[in-house]
Design a protein around this motif. Structure first.
Motif, mmCIF file in Angstrom:
data_model
loop_
_atom_site.group_PDB
_atom_site.id
_atom_site.type_symbol
_atom_site.label_atom_id
_atom_site.label_comp_id
_atom_site.label_asym_id
_atom_site.label_seq_id
_atom_site.Cartn_x
_atom_site.Cartn_y
_atom_site.Cartn_z
ATOM 1 N N GLY A 118 1.100 4.040 -2.830
ATOM 2 C CA GLY A 118 0.823 5.422 -2.425
ATOM 3 C C GLY A 118 1.901 6.369 -2.933
ATOM 4 N N ARG A 119 3.170 6.000 -2.716
ATOM 5 C CA ARG A 119 4.270 6.871 -3.150
ATOM 6 C C ARG A 119 4.238 7.072 -4.669
ATOM 7 N NH1 ARG A 119 6.911 4.618 1.336
ATOM 8 N NH2 ARG A 119 7.494 2.723 0.251
ATOM 9 N N ARG A 170 9.640 20.888 -4.538
ATOM 10 C CA ARG A 170 9.708 19.439 -4.334
ATOM 11 C C ARG A 170 9.401 18.669 -5.624
ATOM 12 N NH1 ARG A 170 9.947 14.858 -4.732
ATOM 13 N NH2 ARG A 170 9.427 13.165 -3.286
ATOM 14 N N TRP A 171 8.396 19.140 -6.378
ATOM 15 C CA TRP A 171 7.963 18.342 -7.529
ATOM 16 C C TRP A 171 8.375 18.933 -8.868
ATOM 17 C CZ3 TRP A 171 6.903 13.505 -6.543
ATOM 18 C CH2 TRP A 171 6.510 13.172 -5.235
ATOM 19 N N TRP A 230 1.237 9.346 -5.563
ATOM 20 C CA TRP A 230 1.472 10.760 -5.246
ATOM 21 C C TRP A 230 2.470 11.352 -6.233
ATOM 22 C CZ3 TRP A 230 -2.209 12.952 -3.002
ATOM 23 C CH2 TRP A 230 -2.870 12.406 -1.882
ATOM 24 N N GLU A 243 -9.552 1.296 1.397
ATOM 25 C CA GLU A 243 -9.469 2.267 2.497
ATOM 26 C C GLU A 243 -9.010 3.641 1.961
ATOM 27 O OE1 GLU A 243 -6.253 0.994 4.983
ATOM 28 O OE2 GLU A 243 -5.978 2.998 5.837
ATOM 29 N N CYS A 244 -8.000 3.592 1.067
ATOM 30 C CA CYS A 244 -7.461 4.846 0.516
ATOM 31 C C CYS A 244 -8.485 5.513 -0.404
ATOM 32 C CB CYS A 244 -6.185 4.579 -0.280
ATOM 33 S SG CYS A 244 -4.992 3.537 0.569
ATOM 34 N N ASN A 257 -1.827 12.656 5.054
ATOM 35 C CA ASN A 257 -0.682 12.612 5.982
ATOM 36 C C ASN A 257 -1.160 12.726 7.434
ATOM 37 O OD1 ASN A 257 1.207 12.448 3.936
ATOM 38 N ND2 ASN A 257 1.693 14.637 3.928
ATOM 39 N N LYS A 312 1.287 11.447 10.114
ATOM 40 C CA LYS A 312 2.576 11.905 9.568
ATOM 41 C C LYS A 312 2.658 13.422 9.635
ATOM 42 C CE LYS A 312 2.718 8.114 6.362
ATOM 43 N NZ LYS A 312 3.161 7.592 5.115
ATOM 44 N N HIS A 316 -3.037 15.782 -0.040
ATOM 45 C CA HIS A 316 -1.997 14.861 0.457
ATOM 46 C C HIS A 316 -1.798 15.091 1.964
ATOM 47 C CE1 HIS A 316 2.173 12.933 -0.638
ATOM 48 N NE2 HIS A 316 1.678 12.405 0.451
ATOM 49 N N ASN A 317 -1.839 16.345 2.378
ATOM 50 C CA ASN A 317 -1.672 16.638 3.805
ATOM 51 C C ASN A 317 -2.825 16.106 4.648
ATOM 52 O OD1 ASN A 317 0.859 17.747 3.990
ATOM 53 N ND2 ASN A 317 0.178 19.851 3.623
ATOM 54 N N HIS A 340 -11.161 7.102 1.567
ATOM 55 C CA HIS A 340 -10.612 8.295 2.199
ATOM 56 C C HIS A 340 -10.556 9.443 1.191
ATOM 57 C CE1 HIS A 340 -7.231 9.936 5.004
ATOM 58 N NE2 HIS A 340 -8.309 10.674 4.981
ATOM 59 N N CYS A 342 -1.498 19.318 -2.808
ATOM 60 C CA CYS A 342 -0.691 19.347 -1.589
ATOM 61 C C CYS A 342 -1.613 19.291 -0.366
ATOM 62 C CB CYS A 342 0.157 20.611 -1.579
ATOM 63 S SG CYS A 342 1.230 20.705 -0.151
ATOM 64 N N LYS A 344 0.842 -1.199 0.000
ATOM 65 C CA LYS A 344 0.000 0.000 0.000
ATOM 66 C C LYS A 344 0.881 1.255 0.000
ATOM 67 C CE LYS A 344 -2.216 0.842 3.863
ATOM 68 N NZ LYS A 344 -3.199 0.738 4.971
ATOM 69 N N HIS A 350 1.289 14.641 -8.111
ATOM 70 C CA HIS A 350 1.976 15.930 -7.955
ATOM 71 C C HIS A 350 2.648 16.346 -9.268
ATOM 72 C CE1 HIS A 350 1.174 16.439 -3.729
ATOM 73 N NE2 HIS A 350 1.662 15.245 -3.444
ATOM 74 N N PHE A 396 3.252 18.575 4.904
ATOM 75 C CA PHE A 396 4.261 19.152 4.009
ATOM 76 C C PHE A 396 3.958 20.643 3.843
ATOM 77 C CE2 PHE A 396 5.993 20.277 -0.108
ATOM 78 C CZ PHE A 396 7.194 19.591 -0.156
#
Ligand SMILES: Cc1cc2nc3c(=O)[nH]c(=O)nc-3n(C[C@H](O)[C@H](O)[C@H](O)COP(=O)(O)OP(=O)(O)OC[C@H]3O[C@@H](n4cnc5c(N)ncnc54)[C@H](O)[C@@H]3O)c2cc1C
Length: 192
Positions: free
Chosen positions: A76-77, A167-168, A80, A117-118, A151, A156, A147-148, A121, A144, A72, A84, A159
């Motif tokens: 997810g990574r 970042r992106w 994202w 679940e994701c 997070n 977590k 994603h927050n 969400h 962003c 998962k 992004h 960002f």
């Protein structure tokens, strides 16, 4: 040792393997990020520096390559990264169709994302804060923010969204050949 015997060190091996997988993933992200930021400044990245030190690429095993299913977290990574980058690449003046497409894409993701679940969400996030796709900066900031929200729900750190472009950024693609075409400010176009 018979096949029924439990190896007393098995737990230790499993813990070590999990730890090593985690370190390898983090290291590969770090190297990727460092490479990108160095390239952006026109300097050689870590990969180039290693080449200069004459370290054969085959000796540098950073990420364990397995052909098995992804976790998962890996999914997810990767998602994202896609989202992004899509936002960074989105035109500053999108067409009506592009705005519609990005909203549909998010809606489809919230139904089809291969982690229930994701997906559920994400559906909640979309309901509470509909996609803002009026411009590139609007979409990047919305992504962003979304994603927050995830997070935060996972405990977590959030960002700082003012740093999302650093970042992106846009896809590393020669002569901006990957840029999407948007519109001029003059939209919808006047019919002559
Ligand atoms: C739509 C969606 C919904 C998800 N829902 C869940 C869920 O409900 N439960 C669950 O367990 N997992 C969920 N995930 C997965 C989760 O978000 C993470 O991807 C996963 O836990 C791995 O986290 P990570 O710490 O490696 O970094 P990720 O959160 O995957 O982030 C990758 C990189 O993005 C950068 N980053 C972090 N936050 C931001 C931000 N706000 N804006 C821009 N860049 C940022 C950081 O550099 C980070 O290293 C979801 C993923 C997606 C795409």
């Amino acid at each position: 040792m018979s096949s029924d015997d439990v190896n007393p060190l098995q737990g230790v091996f499993q813990t070590f393997e999990r730890f090593s997988r985690c370190v390898q993933t983090r290291l590969s992200q770090f190297v990727g990020q460092a490479d990108r930021s160095k390239h952006a400044k026109g300097k050689p990245g870590i990969s180039a520096s290693l080449a200069a030190m004459e370290i054969p690429a085959s000796d540098i095993v950073i990420k364990k390559q397995s052909a098995g299913p992804v976790t998962k977290e890996e999914l997810g990574r990767a998602t994202w990264t896609f989202l992004h980058t899509l936002a960074a690449q989105y035109p500053e003046h999108p067409t009506r169709q592009q705005k519609k497409d990005v909203k549909e894409l998010m809606a489809i993701l919230s139904r089809m994302y291969p982690c229930k679940e994701c997906a559920d969400h994400f559906k909640e996030i979309l309901r509470a804060s509909p996609v803002q796709a009026g411009s590139q900066s609007e979409l990047s900031q919305w992504m962003c923010y979304a994603h927050n929200v995830v997070n935060r729900s996972l405990g977590k750190l959030t960002f700082p969204c003012e740093r999302v472009d650093a970042r992106w950024g846009k896809l590393d693609c020669e002569q901006r050949a990957c840029d999407l075409q948007g519109t001029t400010l003059d939209f919808p176009p006047r019919i002559p």
